[in-house]
Design a protein around this motif. Structure first.
Motif, PDB file in Angstrom:
ATOM      1  N   ASN A  95       0.793  -1.225   0.000  1.00 41.30           N
ATOM      2  CA  ASN A  95       0.000   0.000   0.000  1.00 41.30           C
ATOM      3  C   ASN A  95       0.830   1.282   0.000  1.00 41.30           C
ATOM      4  OD1 ASN A  95      -2.489  -1.441   0.128  1.00 41.30           O
ATOM      5  ND2 ASN A  95      -2.098  -1.847   2.301  1.00 41.30           N
ATOM      6  N   GLY A  96       2.163   1.152  -0.022  1.00 38.01           N
ATOM      7  CA  GLY A  96       3.003   2.334  -0.024  1.00 38.01           C
ATOM      8  C   GLY A  96       2.879   3.149   1.243  1.00 38.01           C
ATOM      9  N   ARG A  97       2.881   2.472   2.377  1.00 35.15           N
ATOM     10  CA  ARG A  97       2.704   3.145   3.659  1.00 35.15           C
ATOM     11  C   ARG A  97       4.060   3.491   4.295  1.00 35.15           C
ATOM     12  NH1 ARG A  97      -1.739   1.875   6.473  1.00 35.15           N
ATOM     13  NH2 ARG A  97      -1.123   3.668   7.745  1.00 35.15           N
ATOM     14  N   PHE A  98       4.021   4.475   5.222  1.00 32.39           N
ATOM     15  CA  PHE A  98       5.175   4.855   6.047  1.00 32.39           C
ATOM     16  C   PHE A  98       6.381   5.281   5.206  1.00 32.39           C
ATOM     17  CE2 PHE A  98       3.082   1.122   8.180  1.00 32.39           C
ATOM     18  CZ  PHE A  98       2.216   1.891   8.935  1.00 32.39           C
ATOM     19  N   GLY A  99       6.108   5.910   4.069  1.00 33.47           N
ATOM     20  CA  GLY A  99       7.181   6.399   3.212  1.00 33.47           C
ATOM     21  C   GLY A  99       7.810   5.340   2.327  1.00 33.47           C
ATOM     22  N   LEU A 100       7.347   4.113   2.416  1.00 35.95           N
ATOM     23  CA  LEU A 100       7.866   3.048   1.562  1.00 35.95           C
ATOM     24  C   LEU A 100       7.190   3.110   0.193  1.00 35.95           C
ATOM     25  CD1 LEU A 100       7.838   0.083   4.108  1.00 35.95           C
ATOM     26  CD2 LEU A 100       9.836   1.326   3.291  1.00 35.95           C
ATOM     27  N   PRO A 101       7.891   2.675  -0.854  1.00 36.46           N
ATOM     28  CA  PRO A 101       7.272   2.678  -2.185  1.00 36.46           C
ATOM     29  C   PRO A 101       6.285   1.529  -2.333  1.00 36.46           C
ATOM     30  CG  PRO A 101       9.426   1.650  -2.276  1.00 36.46           C
ATOM     31  CD  PRO A 101       9.276   2.180  -0.875  1.00 36.46           C
ATOM     32  N   VAL A 102       5.362   1.667  -3.256  1.00 35.52           N
ATOM     33  CA  VAL A 102       4.513   0.529  -3.617  1.00 35.52           C
ATOM     34  C   VAL A 102       5.395  -0.467  -4.357  1.00 35.52           C
ATOM     35  CG1 VAL A 102       2.550  -0.257  -4.987  1.00 35.52           C
ATOM     36  CG2 VAL A 102       2.406   1.902  -3.727  1.00 35.52           C
ATOM     37  N   ASP A 103       5.574  -1.634  -3.782  1.00 35.27           N
ATOM     38  CA  ASP A 103       6.477  -2.637  -4.353  1.00 35.27           C
ATOM     39  C   ASP A 103       5.812  -3.999  -4.191  1.00 35.27           C
ATOM     40  OD1 ASP A 103       8.466  -4.491  -4.928  1.00 35.27           O
ATOM     41  OD2 ASP A 103      10.072  -3.282  -4.043  1.00 35.27           O
ATOM     42  N   ASN A 145      -9.118   7.533  -4.845  1.00 34.92           N
ATOM     43  CA  ASN A 145      -8.752   8.270  -3.636  1.00 34.92           C
ATOM     44  C   ASN A 145      -8.518   7.373  -2.421  1.00 34.92           C
ATOM     45  OD1 ASN A 145      -8.910  10.708  -4.991  1.00 34.92           O
ATOM     46  ND2 ASN A 145     -11.036  11.089  -4.386  1.00 34.92           N
ATOM     47  N   ALA A 146      -8.905   6.112  -2.532  1.00 34.56           N
ATOM     48  CA  ALA A 146      -8.745   5.197  -1.402  1.00 34.56           C
ATOM     49  C   ALA A 146      -7.264   4.963  -1.129  1.00 34.56           C
ATOM     50  CB  ALA A 146      -9.459   3.879  -1.665  1.00 34.56           C
ATOM     51  N   ARG A 147      -6.940   4.767   0.126  1.00 36.25           N
ATOM     52  CA  ARG A 147      -5.542   4.693   0.537  1.00 36.25           C
ATOM     53  C   ARG A 147      -4.873   3.378   0.150  1.00 36.25           C
ATOM     54  NH1 ARG A 147      -4.385   4.638   6.898  1.00 36.25           N
ATOM     55  NH2 ARG A 147      -5.236   2.543   6.579  1.00 36.25           N
ATOM     56  N   ASP A 148      -5.576   2.265   0.241  1.00 42.15           N
ATOM     57  CA  ASP A 148      -4.952   0.942   0.130  1.00 42.15           C
ATOM     58  C   ASP A 148      -5.418   0.200  -1.116  1.00 42.15           C
ATOM     59  OD1 ASP A 148      -3.736   1.454   2.563  1.00 42.15           O
ATOM     60  OD2 ASP A 148      -5.285   0.412   3.732  1.00 42.15           O
ATOM     61  N   GLY A 149      -4.564  -0.693  -1.589  1.00 45.34           N
ATOM     62  CA  GLY A 149      -4.916  -1.585  -2.693  1.00 45.34           C
ATOM     63  C   GLY A 149      -4.833  -0.955  -4.068  1.00 45.34           C
ATOM     64  N   GLN A 150      -4.170   0.200  -4.201  1.00 45.80           N
ATOM     65  CA  GLN A 150      -4.101   0.871  -5.495  1.00 45.80           C
ATOM     66  C   GLN A 150      -3.403  -0.001  -6.548  1.00 45.80           C
ATOM     67  OE1 GLN A 150      -5.271   3.880  -6.641  1.00 45.80           O
ATOM     68  NE2 GLN A 150      -6.427   4.102  -4.733  1.00 45.80           N
ATOM     69  N   TYR A 151      -2.389  -0.742  -6.128  1.00 39.67           N
ATOM     70  CA  TYR A 151      -1.668  -1.595  -7.081  1.00 39.67           C
ATOM     71  C   TYR A 151      -2.598  -2.570  -7.779  1.00 39.67           C
ATOM     72  CZ  TYR A 151       0.998  -5.692  -8.557  1.00 39.67           C
ATOM     73  OH  TYR A 151       1.487  -6.761  -9.270  1.00 39.67           O
ATOM     74  N   LEU A 152      -3.619  -3.047  -7.080  1.00 42.55           N
ATOM     75  CA  LEU A 152      -4.488  -4.090  -7.621  1.00 42.55           C
ATOM     76  C   LEU A 152      -5.507  -3.554  -8.627  1.00 42.55           C
ATOM     77  CD1 LEU A 152      -5.118  -5.946  -4.248  1.00 42.55           C
ATOM     78  CD2 LEU A 152      -3.585  -6.660  -6.090  1.00 42.55           C
ATOM     79  N   LEU A 153      -5.670  -2.244  -8.710  1.00 40.62           N
ATOM     80  CA  LEU A 153      -6.677  -1.688  -9.619  1.00 40.62           C
ATOM     81  C   LEU A 153      -6.384  -2.035 -11.077  1.00 40.62           C
ATOM     82  CD1 LEU A 153      -7.387   1.855  -8.111  1.00 40.62           C
ATOM     83  CD2 LEU A 153      -8.596  -0.296  -7.722  1.00 40.62           C
ATOM     84  N   GLN A 154      -5.118  -2.177 -11.413  1.00 39.43           N
ATOM     85  CA  GLN A 154      -4.753  -2.473 -12.804  1.00 39.43           C
ATOM     86  C   GLN A 154      -5.263  -3.838 -13.276  1.00 39.43           C
ATOM     87  OE1 GLN A 154      -0.389  -3.470 -13.278  1.00 39.43           O
ATOM     88  NE2 GLN A 154      -0.394  -2.974 -11.080  1.00 39.43           N
ATOM     89  N   PHE A 155      -5.593  -4.708 -12.323  1.00 39.01           N
ATOM     90  CA  PHE A 155      -6.062  -6.046 -12.688  1.00 39.01           C
ATOM     91  C   PHE A 155      -7.582  -6.147 -12.733  1.00 39.01           C
ATOM     92  CE2 PHE A 155      -1.987  -6.528 -10.412  1.00 39.01           C
ATOM     93  CZ  PHE A 155      -1.242  -7.108 -11.413  1.00 39.01           C
ATOM     94  N   ILE A 156      -8.262  -5.059 -12.441  1.00 40.62           N
ATOM     95  CA  ILE A 156      -9.731  -5.081 -12.413  1.00 40.62           C
ATOM     96  C   ILE A 156     -10.243  -4.539 -13.726  1.00 40.62           C
ATOM     97  CG2 ILE A 156     -11.805  -4.207 -11.273  1.00 40.62           C
ATOM     98  CD1 ILE A 156     -10.148  -3.976  -8.705  1.00 40.62           C
TER      99      ILE A 156
END
Length: 405
Positions: A229-237, A392-403
């Protein structure tokens, strides 16, 4: 997002080799009990063996070995404790309590931790957090790290005591100093949960990394979620997310296993071997005693069955069983919605996804799936509104590409 039950680290035992006055046969019975019932929290296992995690305890082998050792060596208090550990796993709480009280009366203070857990969770006795705290404190005073960690849980969650996260952090640090690795995950989880937008993320990341490096289950899984989710300054990986979630799962965190499965399902490329590995991982959660996560695991098995072409009646059976176990869990609601879409009931699927989003309001994929359904139902304005919520939702953005539609 992570959830942890109190006291999962409550089995610790100081293992000793049988004394020189014992005969060889008796020595072997003690060693066998140590081999099958030593806790993974133990810092001095017999002959350098690693202990066995509670979830991996082979009750058949452990009960046979420890019954024999206990009967032949009634003066070795730890054997009563190890046999009690087996009885707890089997659900024989009354006998477990008797054995723990015996071990404690003989001076084996680690028995106070497991006895405290019985009162903490109300297994075989009336739940009594005050009594549990007294027992944990007894073990803590004797220097056992797991007891500090369990007391920290009580202060972190405000159970039986006034909630005090500063005190909980202090107790977790004491547990870590005593060698209790599970406290690393507890500390990381607490810091992650308390983190607010604008706070310095470095203490959280440091705690997560320390827990993950040490192979602690909860910390590894929480680090995986942070990368997802790219939290705490970490990249989405997603690669790092999948690796750490799987490590957390392998170390005993089934919650991490669920999100590992969600990532792997989203990007499954049709590879048969990967599908079988994923099914086995989910099935192991279903077959476990983890009542909290069995329903979601069944739901994900059914959902993956839809993706891989499993017989529709088998898919339906899996998801219906999941709904019986965990009817309001957001993962179960989502899987039920996917089945309804496959059966052509778009309105019914949308209603379930709406409930899932209410249960997990930061999870972007639920809004995205509703957006697609609303568009198919002819509600373009509502679809656009949901698309905005998804973005705008905080979590799960990476998974949107598969929907897709």
């Amino acid at each position: 997002m992570q959830k942890v039950q109190i006291g999962v680290c409550g089995f610790v035992v100081a293992l000793l080799l049988a004394g020189p006055t014992l005969g060889q046969d008796v020595n072997q019975t003690v060693i066998n009990c140590d081999r099958y019932a030593a806790s993974n929290n133990d810092l001095a296992t017999t002959a350098g063996r690693a202990g066995v995690r509670f979830k991996d305890l082979d009750t058949e082998k452990a009960k046979t070995a420890c019954e024999a050792a206990y009967a032949a060596n009634p003066d070795i208090a730890r054997l009563a404790f190890q046999l009690a550990r087996v009885e707890v796993k089997l659900g024989n709480y009354e006998r477990a309590r008797t054995l723990l009280e015996e071990a404690l009366a003989k001076g084996y203070t680690l028995a106070a931790v497991e006895l405290g857990l019985l009162y903490d969770t109300g297994r075989g006795v009336e739940a009594d957090l005050k009594k549990a705290l007294e027992l944990y404190q007894l073990a803590a005073d004797a220097g056992w790290g797991v007891a500090y960690s369990n007391i920290g849980d009580l202060y972190r969650l405000g159970l039986g005591v006034e909630k005090d996260e500063a005190r909980a952090l202090e107790l977790y640090n004491q547990a870590i100093a005593k060698g209790n690795e599970a406290a690393l995950g507890r500390k990381a989880l607490m810091l992650a949960g308390a983190h607010q937008e604008g706070d310095d993320p470095r203490p959280v990341v440091s705690a997560l990394l320390e827990a993950a490096i040490r192979g602690e289950a909860v910390g590894s899984a929480e680090l995986g979620l942070a990368y997802l989710n790219g939290r705490f300054g970490l990249p989405v990986d997603p690669v790092a997310a999948s690796v750490h979630l799987k490590r957390g799962f392998d170390a005993g965190d089934n919650f991490g296993g669920l999100y590992f499965a969600i990532i792997e399902m989203a990007r499954w490329d049709g590879h048969f071997e990967r599908a079988e590995q994923l099914r086995r991982a989910l099935q192991s959660i279903v077959d476990s005693e983890d009542h909290e996560n069995r329903g979601p695991a069944l739901a994900l098995l059914g959902q993956f069955g839809l993706i891989t072409g499993l017989n529709r009646s088998q898919v339906t059976d899996l998801i219906e069983r999941a709904a019986q176990l965990s009817p309001d869990h957001h993962i179960v609601l989502n899987s039920r919605a996917n089945l309804l879409v496959a059966n052509g009931d778009l309105a019914g699927a949308d209603a379930l996804l709406e409930k899932a989003a209410l249960a997990q309001p930061d999870w972007a994929p639920y809004y995205a799936r509703r957006s697609i359904i609303q568009l198919r139902l002819g509600n373009a304005e509502k679809s656009k509104e949901l698309e905005t919520q998804a973005n705008n939702a905080r979590d799960g953005q990476y998974l949107l590409q598969f929907i897709g539609g």
